[in-house]
Design a protein around this motif. Structure first.
Motif, PDB file in Angstrom:
ATOM      1  N   THR A 297       0.844  -1.188   0.000  1.00 34.97           N
ATOM      2  CA  THR A 297       0.000   0.000   0.000  1.00 34.97           C
ATOM      3  C   THR A 297       0.884   1.244   0.000  1.00 34.97           C
ATOM      4  N   ASP A 298       0.291   2.363  -0.351  1.00 34.85           N
ATOM      5  CA  ASP A 298       1.031   3.624  -0.313  1.00 34.85           C
ATOM      6  C   ASP A 298       1.530   3.910   1.098  1.00 34.85           C
ATOM      7  N   ALA A 299       0.738   3.558   2.085  1.00 36.86           N
ATOM      8  CA  ALA A 299       1.118   3.812   3.479  1.00 36.86           C
ATOM      9  C   ALA A 299       2.343   2.984   3.860  1.00 36.86           C
ATOM     10  N   GLU A 300       2.377   1.704   3.439  1.00 33.23           N
ATOM     11  CA  GLU A 300       3.536   0.878   3.777  1.00 33.23           C
ATOM     12  C   GLU A 300       4.783   1.361   3.049  1.00 33.23           C
ATOM     13  N   ASN A 304       8.130   2.450   4.884  1.00 35.79           N
ATOM     14  CA  ASN A 304       9.290   1.605   4.654  1.00 35.79           C
ATOM     15  C   ASN A 304       9.692   1.733   3.188  1.00 35.79           C
ATOM     16  N   PRO A 305      10.566   2.679   2.854  1.00 31.28           N
ATOM     17  CA  PRO A 305      10.918   2.933   1.446  1.00 31.28           C
ATOM     18  C   PRO A 305      11.413   1.694   0.704  1.00 31.28           C
ATOM     19  N   ARG A 306      12.011   0.742   1.407  1.00 34.05           N
ATOM     20  CA  ARG A 306      12.504  -0.469   0.739  1.00 34.05           C
ATOM     21  C   ARG A 306      11.362  -1.348   0.227  1.00 34.05           C
ATOM     22  N   ALA A 307      10.141  -1.086   0.697  1.00 37.76           N
ATOM     23  CA  ALA A 307       8.991  -1.866   0.248  1.00 37.76           C
ATOM     24  C   ALA A 307       8.427  -1.364  -1.075  1.00 37.76           C
ATOM     25  N   ALA A 308       8.830  -0.180  -1.490  1.00 39.23           N
ATOM     26  CA  ALA A 308       8.157   0.490  -2.612  1.00 39.23           C
ATOM     27  C   ALA A 308       8.145  -0.345  -3.885  1.00 39.23           C
ATOM     28  N   SER A 309       9.221  -1.057  -4.184  1.00 34.27           N
ATOM     29  CA  SER A 309       9.303  -1.804  -5.439  1.00 34.27           C
ATOM     30  C   SER A 309       8.896  -3.267  -5.292  1.00 34.27           C
ATOM     31  N   ALA A 310       8.436  -3.664  -4.111  1.00 35.73           N
ATOM     32  CA  ALA A 310       8.143  -5.075  -3.854  1.00 35.73           C
ATOM     33  C   ALA A 310       6.913  -5.554  -4.620  1.00 35.73           C
ATOM     34  N   ARG A 311       6.940  -6.840  -4.967  1.00 33.51           N
ATOM     35  CA  ARG A 311       5.795  -7.497  -5.600  1.00 33.51           C
ATOM     36  C   ARG A 311       5.697  -8.909  -5.026  1.00 33.51           C
TER      37      ARG A 311
END
Length: 347
Positions: A297-300, A304-311
């Protein structure tokens, strides 16, 4: 814990609640076995052990420091937690050595860990000047990033920058590296970052993030053999699953996501010949898709910026081998021979 070592509290696991929501329901029976194939600092493992109080968890990591820190974090779970020094493509051997025939859940949280990024002297982060090591297991004896830069031909450097970093200026960077190492071998990250800033045209430096990002990714993948290990690990993990078990994979760039997607697609697709009026049992797939590529989610991502590209991609085993779908299972193993091309594929 030695001074300067990161603590578990600094580690923020990506998509933690969603991973637990997907994996915990299939691993709550007494004696169920979960494999965390990329243990890291143990954040996901801790949540799964808590959510599945009658399960055991086997945690694999190639980084001895990560195993030590995760072991301290998870000590309260006693023999329910089994740490193993291994790369994730060794999952089959690890289970066989421990007499484990079938498992209920597997998690792969791919890429570089928070521990490795936060430790400046490991050489993973381009923001810190450090020795160009980048080995996830510094005791492995394998080549370092400096060895790659100082010994690979211009052609081989171009290939890994293009294939593993998807770097548009791969040949230009490779030529600059070869010229620079003739004056002095590469030893630290700062000199490489300066070279990359000079080699990449100014308009390109203003877009697409830090100019060193793609080169550092490519070197890390080459040094640790990450993509080849993943191609071997995916079929091994799926083969070890009990019926009803699930494999969850968190990826952070298009190369590893493409390998995961192809392996899952092969395992969940019928092998019936086109035009066959009725699908026979032997053509039915062994697996079904549970998640086709969820993102945080945008909130996560903000927290946690390292989560931004996760899939996140997940499959579930729906039949044992011999109950139909045998060919589909073999196709999943064959997916390890696919090599990622360029550009994103749709989820």
């Amino acid at each position: 814990m030695t001074p300067g070592e990161p603590t578990a509290g600094r580690h923020v696991p990506v998509l933690l609640s969603r991973v637990v929501e997907i994996l915990a329901p299939v691993a709550r029976d007494p004696g169920a076995v979960i494999v965390d194939a990329t243990l890291g600092l143990g954040g996901h493992a801790e949540a799964l052990l808590r959510a599945c109080p009658r399960a055991r968890l086997v945690g694999l990591d190639r980084d001895p420091q990560a195993l030590r820190l995760a072991g301290a974090r998870l000590a309260e779970y006693g023999d329910r937690f089994v740490p193993v020094h291994a790369v994730y493509d060794e999952i089959g051997e690890v289970l066989t050595e421990r007499g484990i025939r079938r498992i209920k859940a597997v998690l792969f949280d791919l890429g570089v860990s928070s521990l490795q990024l936060d430790e400046a002297d490991r050489g993973f982060a381009y923001a810190h000047d450090a020795p160009l090591d980048m080995r996830m297991d510094q005791h492995s004896g394998g080549p370092t990033a400096a060895d790659v830069l100082n010994t690979y031909s211009a052609g081989d450097l171009t290939r890994i920058l293009r294939d593993y970093g998807e770097e548009r200026y791969a040949s230009r960077i490779a030529a600059a590296v070869v010229r620079a190492r003739q004056r002095e071998p590469f030893t630290t990250s700062e000199r490489l970052v300066h070279l990359l800033r000079d080699a990449i045209p100014a308009p390109a430096r203003r877009t697409g993030g830090h100019p060193a990002k793609r080169t550092f990714q490519a070197l890390r993948i080459e040094v640790n053999g990450e993509l080849d290990a993943l191609r071997r690990a995916m079929p091994a993990a799926m083969d070890a699953l009990d019926t009803g078990g699930r494999v969850a994979v968190l990826t952070y760039h298009s190369l590893e996501d493409r390998i995961t997607k192809r392996a899952f697609a092969a395992a969940t697709t019928s092998t019936a010949p086109p035009g066959l009026p009725v699908e026979l049992p032997e053509h039915q797939p062994l697996f079904r898709l549970v998640s086709r590529g969820e993102t945080p989610t945008d909130a996560e991502s903000a927290a946690n910026p390292r989560a931004a590209s996760a899939r996140l991609r997940v499959v579930e085993r729906v039949a044992a081998r011999g109950e139909g779908g045998g060919r589909a299972g073999r196709r999943s193993a064959g997916s390890q021979h696919h090599h990622g091309g360029h550009g994103e594929e749709s989820p």
